[in-house]
Write an enzyme that holds these catalytic residues in place. Structure first.
Site, PDB file in Angstrom:
ATOM      1  N   ALA A  20      38.459  46.471  34.657  1.00 30.69           N
ATOM      2  CA  ALA A  20      39.345  46.686  35.808  1.00 30.69           C
ATOM      3  C   ALA A  20      39.372  48.128  36.293  1.00 30.69           C
ATOM      4  O   ALA A  20      39.858  48.405  37.391  1.00 30.69           O
ATOM      5  CB  ALA A  20      40.759  46.264  35.435  1.00 30.69           C
ATOM      6  N   ASP A  39      33.776  50.813  38.637  1.00 33.76           N
ATOM      7  CA  ASP A  39      33.449  51.105  40.029  1.00 33.76           C
ATOM      8  C   ASP A  39      33.579  49.897  40.949  1.00 33.76           C
ATOM      9  O   ASP A  39      34.152  49.980  42.034  1.00 33.76           O
ATOM     10  CB  ASP A  39      31.988  51.576  40.053  1.00 33.76           C
ATOM     11  CG  ASP A  39      31.878  52.876  40.766  1.00 33.76           C
ATOM     12  OD1 ASP A  39      32.866  53.642  40.734  1.00 33.76           O
ATOM     13  OD2 ASP A  39      30.816  53.106  41.372  1.00 33.76           O
ATOM     14  N   TYR A  74      25.503  38.292  47.898  1.00 33.03           N
ATOM     15  CA  TYR A  74      24.969  37.922  49.210  1.00 33.03           C
ATOM     16  C   TYR A  74      25.459  36.541  49.647  1.00 33.03           C
ATOM     17  O   TYR A  74      25.575  36.273  50.828  1.00 33.03           O
ATOM     18  CB  TYR A  74      23.436  38.051  49.250  1.00 33.03           C
ATOM     19  CG  TYR A  74      23.075  39.398  49.832  1.00 33.03           C
ATOM     20  CD1 TYR A  74      23.498  40.559  49.199  1.00 33.03           C
ATOM     21  CD2 TYR A  74      22.409  39.515  51.048  1.00 33.03           C
ATOM     22  CE1 TYR A  74      23.271  41.797  49.741  1.00 33.03           C
ATOM     23  CE2 TYR A  74      22.172  40.755  51.608  1.00 33.03           C
ATOM     24  CZ  TYR A  74      22.608  41.897  50.960  1.00 33.03           C
ATOM     25  OH  TYR A  74      22.395  43.119  51.516  1.00 33.03           O
ATOM     26  N   GLU A  85      17.378  49.392  53.184  1.00 30.95           N
ATOM     27  CA  GLU A  85      18.425  50.359  52.834  1.00 30.95           C
ATOM     28  C   GLU A  85      17.950  51.781  53.091  1.00 30.95           C
ATOM     29  O   GLU A  85      16.744  52.057  52.992  1.00 30.95           O
ATOM     30  CB  GLU A  85      18.782  50.235  51.352  1.00 30.95           C
ATOM     31  CG  GLU A  85      19.365  48.889  50.999  1.00 30.95           C
ATOM     32  CD  GLU A  85      19.842  48.862  49.570  1.00 30.95           C
ATOM     33  OE1 GLU A  85      21.045  49.034  49.356  1.00 30.95           O
ATOM     34  OE2 GLU A  85      19.004  48.697  48.672  1.00 30.95           O
ATOM     35  N   HIS A 101      19.256  38.059  45.715  1.00 36.10           N
ATOM     36  CA  HIS A 101      19.829  37.971  47.062  1.00 36.10           C
ATOM     37  C   HIS A 101      18.896  37.260  48.048  1.00 36.10           C
ATOM     38  O   HIS A 101      19.298  36.311  48.724  1.00 36.10           O
ATOM     39  CB  HIS A 101      20.143  39.362  47.614  1.00 36.10           C
ATOM     40  CG  HIS A 101      21.009  40.192  46.717  1.00 36.10           C
ATOM     41  ND1 HIS A 101      21.986  39.648  45.925  1.00 36.10           N
ATOM     42  CD2 HIS A 101      21.060  41.524  46.488  1.00 36.10           C
ATOM     43  CE1 HIS A 101      22.594  40.615  45.253  1.00 36.10           C
ATOM     44  NE2 HIS A 101      22.037  41.763  45.583  1.00 36.10           N
ATOM     45  N   ARG A 110      15.800  35.981  60.047  1.00 41.62           N
ATOM     46  CA  ARG A 110      15.368  35.699  61.417  1.00 41.62           C
ATOM     47  C   ARG A 110      14.411  34.528  61.406  1.00 41.62           C
ATOM     48  O   ARG A 110      13.385  34.556  60.711  1.00 41.62           O
ATOM     49  CB  ARG A 110      14.691  36.947  61.976  1.00 41.62           C
ATOM     50  CG  ARG A 110      14.114  36.785  63.352  1.00 41.62           C
ATOM     51  CD  ARG A 110      13.450  38.098  63.730  1.00 41.62           C
ATOM     52  NE  ARG A 110      12.895  38.044  65.049  1.00 41.62           N
ATOM     53  CZ  ARG A 110      11.679  38.491  65.353  1.00 41.62           C
ATOM     54  NH1 ARG A 110      10.899  39.014  64.416  1.00 41.62           N
ATOM     55  NH2 ARG A 110      11.233  38.422  66.583  1.00 41.62           N
TER      56      ARG A 110
HETATM   57  C1  BG6 Z   1      22.863  45.232  44.848  1.00 36.76           C
HETATM   58  C2  BG6 Z   1      21.677  46.004  44.367  1.00 36.76           C
HETATM   59  O1  BG6 Z   1      22.852  43.967  44.257  1.00 36.76           O
HETATM   60  O2  BG6 Z   1      22.833  45.111  46.249  1.00 36.76           O
HETATM   61  C3  BG6 Z   1      21.649  47.356  45.046  1.00 36.76           C
HETATM   62  O3  BG6 Z   1      21.753  46.185  42.970  1.00 36.76           O
HETATM   63  C4  BG6 Z   1      21.754  47.231  46.539  1.00 36.76           C
HETATM   64  O4  BG6 Z   1      20.468  48.063  44.701  1.00 36.76           O
HETATM   65  C5  BG6 Z   1      22.916  46.337  46.920  1.00 36.76           C
HETATM   66  O5  BG6 Z   1      21.923  48.516  47.080  1.00 36.76           O
HETATM   67  C6  BG6 Z   1      22.975  46.083  48.396  1.00 36.76           C
HETATM   68  O6  BG6 Z   1      24.139  45.392  48.707  1.00 36.76           O
HETATM   69  P1  BG6 Z   1      24.832  45.548  50.124  1.00 36.76           P
HETATM   70  O7  BG6 Z   1      26.027  44.673  50.021  1.00 36.76           O
HETATM   71  O8  BG6 Z   1      25.139  46.998  50.314  1.00 36.76           O
HETATM   72  O9  BG6 Z   1      23.829  45.068  51.135  1.00 36.76           O
END
Ligand code: BG6
Length: 797
Positions: free
Chosen positions: A38, A41, A210, A248, A272, A375
């Site tokens: 809890a 991060d 996701y 990213e 994801h 897409r």
């Molecule tokens: C996480 C990964 O599962 O998802 C990270 O471990 C990544 O590396 C992150 O940055 C991205 O998640 P979001 O929600 O920022 O798209």
């Protein structure tokens, strides 16, 4: 427990708060949420806010709640931490400030920190929950344990929960687990088995955040609500390609110790992007609110994924990465990491809906923008007569047609669902999705935003809030089941293994990447568009000359020998086979081709499947030179190889395909089943004079060919056309064409590849006709032609 008295007081306080929060109506029960980790991060950034959202959504309805923040942190520090986090909770826009403030106060009173380390602590926790429920005169509905802790801590916590923190009869237990769920198929299996020792499958909720992203969570409902419009569109007949993307800008600095172990495929693609892929590709269940049927359909989608090969992926690594690893992990200056921080992967599905449609999965760190989307681009077969200036978005069939589930960030800055206006006007639930206002000048996927019907969520919600609500409502389809997890690892692990020593392409990061990472595909292969970036920058000195690849022609055992580098050799052999086929069909109307198993012919099959469109497949009969005594669907089966690498890509009529009958009466290669005789009769009946137009053979390092091994008691001479034999290696039992039958062929091609064949190649070049010792030396067509195809490594060493 360190301060029992203190806990009693707290329990009483929580009970008072609880009672205070209860409305007059009948409650269906009490839910305790225990957040493990809890003070970490994830909890600080998302989970407390998600729990607060749960409370905002559910307070005053059917259940009462208490929230226990647990960690190894000391009670004092933990309490201070939690107090701070609770204070910072924000109110969503759609809740009136007064109401929100009131509920926030309640939530704060219902939440408390506790130090949870030993099994005694867990027992005490359970007792406190029971006491709380008793005091309040409540009935227990269930307990949620949220594991926001590193996986190495799982087993201990799981054991403690299982032994002393299960709720009483009639109440449910839900444990929520965060990735990573293993590193590959084996470790995922081990972890799953371990957890399976403590929890039942229906008790485990594995989070893939996701699945909680609003645009992702909308994929199935969107497909469901627009069934009518999509029924005719959602297939290989209309979809050109699907792109599943997560870009990213951040890099891995600060978390290289995790990242070095995982890399982008394990970190993002395996979970994801694969989850999203299955939501797009799966067959849509009749009832999407049935978790069970959604999960079953999803599993079937996993099973339809075609296996990946090394060539299905491109890998990159941002330039500063190795240096970051050296710094963060005290590695020597010479250390270079091979961990990919960028990957593009081409995925295909082997089913009638999606066969041939490329699914492109891509993710990377240190790229030019942060954006995520799925897409679906549709084929366009229209021709528009009017000048393109007169094309109108909702009428012209010539404008691109696409559906986009925009996960977030990027130019739009929020989740969205976009549908090209020339497709159809979609239906979305108006209570949760609203039309996006005009954004003049904004272009997405090459078109102005006004070309799309565009919707955004009425209330933007963080993925964790969505998922916490789904855990509470027991919606298992938003989570990863053990079966789905293992199916996903089963799909990715062979690719990961094959790429383990691959050197990723280095990229500078951000906008400077230019076109360096662009990739393209043809067939099942993916490659960077810029093949060798270093050559693209002209340096001093003369430009590199194209290396003149040559095909060498010579003699081997007095027959023609063709030798070249592997790629040229395979191309030459494929050309020769096609020419032979065309000639045979012209003369006799059919072409009878007998093919060997093993790994050498695989590139040949691929070449034939992807480069030989003039091949007369409709008139070709395919026979097997030999077969292993395993079922035809077994990965070891030669027929299975042929099916995977050739048959499924070309159009050979079913009745022209002749697998060896190794599996009769539900047993394998039993003499009494007369499989060999049956195959011989089939050959005699269909192939004139039992003389194949072409037999493709290989040569083993011990001099065997087909499945005729040194000292074989049968098949080297005599009358039999097809024989059962024994191999020195597994699977031991084989079926094979005999040497006399092979030697009746009009043409025999022997393909020999790789350095491992060098010794036998030299040896066989010197020996005479000694099939007992070296069966290959008995290959000598009585009136046909023998040609050797050897790559340079096999021939020259
Ligand atoms: C996480 C990964 O599962 O998802 C990270 O471990 C990544 O590396 C992150 O940055 C991205 O998640 P979001 O929600 O920022 O798209």
């Amino acid at each position: 427990m360190k301060h029992p008295g203190c806990w009693k007081m707290l329990t009483v306080a929580m009970c008072m708060a609880l009672l205070g929060c209860l409305q007059a109506q009948e409650l269906r029960g009490h839910v305790s949420v225990i957040l493990l980790g809890a003070t970490g991060d994830l909890a600080r950034k998302y989970l407390w806010q998600g729990l607060f959202q749960l409370y905002l959504d559910e307070a005053g309805k059917d259940y009462s709640f208490s929230f226990h923040g647990a960690a190894l942190t000391s009670t004092k520090q933990g309490q201070a931490f939690i107090a701070k986090v609770l204070e910072s909770l924000s109110c969503p826009e759609d809740v009136a400030p007064d109401r929100c403030a009131e509920l926030k106060g309640q939530f704060q009173r219902l939440s408390a920190y506790r130090h949870l380390a030993t099994s005694k602590d867990y027992m005490a926790l359970s007792k406190d929950i029971e006491a709380q429920i008793q005091h309040g005169g409540l009935r227990e509905a269930g307990r949620i344990f949220y594991f926001s802790v590193p996986p190495f801590a799982y087993a201990d916590i799981a054991r403690n929960i299982n032994s002393s923190c299960r709720p009483g009869p009639g109440a449910w237990l839900r444990v929520v687990l965060e990735k990573p769920f293993g590193h590959d198929h084996l470790s995922a299996q081990q972890l799953a088995t371990e957890l399976g020792g403590f929890f039942r499958e229906e008790e485990m909720y594995r989070v893939d955040h996701y699945l909680g992203k609003q645009a992702v969570a909308q994929i199935l409902p969107f497909r469901d609500q627009n069934r009518k419009a999509l029924d005719g569109l959602w297939s290989r007949h209309h979809v050109e390609r699907v792109e599943i993307i997560m870009k990213e800008t951040v890099d891995a600095e600060g978390r290289t110790s995790f990242y070095e172990e995982y890399g982008v495929i394990r970190d993002v693609l395996q979970n994801h992007l694969t989850e999203v892929l299955t939501l797009v590709a799966m067959e849509l269940p009749h009832n999407i609110s049935s978790s069970e049927s959604v999960l079953q359909h999803k599993l079937r989608a996993f099973r339809a994924l075609r296996g990946l090969q090394k060539g299905s992926a491109v890998l990159g690594q941002y330039q500063a990465y190795s240096e970051q690893v050296r710094r963060e992990q005290q590695k020597p200056d010479s250390f270079r990491s091979l961990t990919p921080t960028f990957a593009g992967v081409l995925v295909h599905m082997d089913n009638l809906r999606w066969e041939g449609v490329p699914f492109i999965l891509m993710s990377g760190k240190a790229l030019d923008e942060r954006v995520g989307y799925v897409r679906i681009l549709f084929r366009n077969q229209a021709y528009c007569v009017q000048n393109d200036e007169r094309w109108v978005a909702d009428q012209s069939q010539c404008l691109p047609r696409q559906i986009v589930f925009y996960i977030g960030h990027g130019e739009l800055g929020s989740p969205a669902v976009l549908v090209s206006r020339n497709l159809f006007r979609p239906s979305l639930p108006s209570e949760s999705w609203k039309e996006l206002g005009a954004r003049p000048g904004l272009r997405l996927f090459g078109r102005p935003l006004s070309d799309f019907y565009a919707y955004r969520p009425v209330r933007e919600q963080d993925a964790y809030s969505v998922l916490i609500s789904r855990i509470f409502h027991g919606r298992k389809d938003s989570f990863v089941t053990t079966e789905n997890l293992l199916a996903s690892w089963g799909f990715w692990t062979p690719l990961l293994d094959s790429l383990a020593h691959e050197v990723p392409r280095l990229y500078p990061g951000g906008a400077e990447n230019g076109h360096l990472l662009d990739f393209e595909f043809g067939g099942a292969q993916l490659c960077f568009s810029q093949r060798q970036p270093e050559r693209l920058v002209p340096g001093p000195g003369p430009a590199p000359m194209p290396s003149g690849f040559q095909v060498l022609k010579a003699k081997y055992r007095e027959s023609p020998l063709i030798s070249a580098w592997p790629e040229e050799l395979i191309a030459k052999l494929a050309d020769d086979i096609e020419a032979t086929a065309v000639r045979a069909v012209r003369r006799f109307g059919t072409f009878h081709l007998a093919l060997s198993g093993g790994s050498s012919p695989v590139p040949l099959f691929q070449q034939l499947a992807t480069r030989h469109y003039g091949f007369p497949w409709a008139h070709t009969h395919l026979w097997l030179v030999d077969e292993r005594c395993v079922p035809l669907w077994d990965p070891e089966s030669n027929f299975q190889h042929l099916q995977t690498h050739l048959l499924q890509h070309v159009r050979v009529p079913y009745y022209n395909i002749h697998p060896m009958p190794v599996h009769l009466h539900q047993r394998l290669c039993a003499e009494e089943d007369q499989g060999a005789q049956t195959y011989a009769s089939e050959i005699s009946a269909l192939v004139a004079n039992s003389s194949f137009d072409l037999v493709l053979l290989g040569m083993g390092a011990d001099g065997h060919t087909a499945s005729l091994f040194p000292q074989s008691p049968s098949g080297l001479d005599g009358e039999q056309l097809v024989v059962l034999t024994e191999s020195p290696s597994r699977p031991f039992q084989r079926m094979s064409l005999s040497l006399p039958l092979i030697n009746r062929a009009r043409k025999v091609a022997v393909l020999v590849m790789g350095r491992v064949k060098r010794e036998i190649t030299m040896l066989v070049s010197r020996v005479g006709h000694e099939p007992k010792k070296w069966p290959i030396s008995g290959v000598l067509p009585s009136s046909g032609q023998l040609v050797w195809y050897m790559d340079y490594e096999a021939f020259l060493g």
